[in-house]
Design a protein around this motif. Sequence first.
Motif, short mmCIF file in Angstrom:
data_model
loop_
_atom_site.label_atom_id
_atom_site.label_comp_id
_atom_site.label_asym_id
_atom_site.label_seq_id
_atom_site.Cartn_x
_atom_site.Cartn_y
_atom_site.Cartn_z
N ALA A 203 -8.98 -2.21 0.20
CA ALA A 203 -8.82 -0.79 0.49
C ALA A 203 -9.76 0.04 -0.39
O ALA A 203 -10.09 -0.35 -1.51
N HIS B 136 -5.70 5.86 12.97
CA HIS B 136 -5.52 6.90 11.97
C HIS B 136 -4.03 7.16 11.76
O HIS B 136 -3.34 7.65 12.66
N LEU C 44 -8.09 1.39 4.99
CA LEU C 44 -7.50 0.06 4.89
C LEU C 44 -8.23 -0.83 5.89
O LEU C 44 -7.88 -0.89 7.07
N HIS D 65 -0.47 10.78 2.33
CA HIS D 65 -0.69 9.57 1.54
C HIS D 65 0.47 9.37 0.57
O HIS D 65 0.89 10.32 -0.12
N HIS E 267 0.81 -1.21 0.00
CA HIS E 267 0.00 0.00 0.00
C HIS E 267 0.85 1.26 0.00
O HIS E 267 0.30 2.37 0.01
N VAL F 16 -10.24 11.16 5.87
CA VAL F 16 -9.06 10.41 5.44
C VAL F 16 -9.05 10.23 3.93
O VAL F 16 -10.09 10.23 3.27
N GLU G 18 -7.77 7.46 2.44
CA GLU G 18 -7.97 6.06 2.08
C GLU G 18 -8.26 5.25 3.34
O GLU G 18 -7.74 5.57 4.42
N ARG H 296 -4.38 7.95 6.29
CA ARG H 296 -5.09 6.69 6.05
C ARG H 296 -5.66 6.15 7.35
O ARG H 296 -5.17 6.46 8.43
N THR I 164 -11.39 4.41 -1.12
CA THR I 164 -11.42 5.84 -0.84
C THR I 164 -12.86 6.26 -0.56
O THR I 164 -13.76 5.42 -0.51
#
Length: 369
Positions: free
Chosen positions: A282, A209, A276, A214, A17, A272, A274, A223, A284
């Motif tokens: 994952a 968090h 996970l 990113h 990632h 955020v 993205e 993320r 957005t």
Amino acid sequence: MTQAAASGPTGGAVTAHGGGVWSLRVPIPDNPLGHTLVHVLDTDRGPVLIDTGWDDPDSWAELTSGLATLGIGIADVHGVVVTHHHPDHHGLSGRVREESGAWIAMHAADIAVVRRSRVARTGSWRGYLDRKLTAAGAPEEHLAPLRAAYADRAARASQATGERTRTLPGERAALPDREIVPGELLDLSGRRLRAVWTPGHTPGHVCLHLEEEHPAGLPGHGRLFSGDHLLPGISPHIGLYEDPDDPAGEAANGDPLGDYLDSLERVGRLGVAEVLPAHQHAFTDAAGRVRALLAHHEERLTGLLALLATPLTPWQLAERMEWNRPWDRIPHGSRSIAVSEAEAHLRRLVKLGRAEAVAGTEPVAYVAV
């Protein structure tokens, strides 16, 4: 967990990632979810795992194989951050600590669950679930197989055969030695990982968090390792908090669905870039997913109020709720989980003053007001 429309990409056993973050697909035996995504976070003191996966030989093999792909031996693991106590997340933590000496961190509310589970009296869960399902209006044809299974397990455990009995999920999970404090940065050298308390799926569930730019430059504030709280295509199971040793405490008086909805809004405000998650993939647009889940539960509550025009027990309500398959095709064990979800929604409606128990009913029935 209940199905909701969404789809996304799938990858191999190990996914990079960027920015010193990877995910490993660790299988969950005989479960439609398929696997847990165990995340690996590189730190200046060594790799840290976010969750560990189910305690099963195949799961252990996949975990260690995935780490080896990254050039990491299990002995190299510096720490484990557990999003919540469920066995597909916490199950292998004990073995990881045995092999590496890693510290293990969890929120205090879920540490308490783990501690009570380790010292639970024999039969406490059996009696608790029997009473709970009976009070919910479960029919004898549902209760009888559960009682028989517990009796058979007890009989086998009492036989002095010298053979090792199969452990239950989570029995070998470690008692965490660090407490995750909501709002604080975790002690991870070289990384900014902040704990966000998100109760609902469990009383001590946390999201994490990663407050760092990113790696691909996506707009937003870092993320989010979301555990089971925020998933791209399914809504996590929200049932009553189960606690046979505290019948008058949070399990009896809490509002897990209310906790979950409040937690969703808290996560939505993070902005955020993205997410996970611990299952699926994952994604957005966390804010959009939060809005969809809030709408899903509001729609479900509205639908339940329509069903409650006639008094119903929690079991009867669960029979009439919309699931990902017809009630008569839901496996026996999953029906108990479905009833717990029905009870959580009933609890929310009662807390909101939109439903109430019908006086004099046994099992207790509820009606819209």
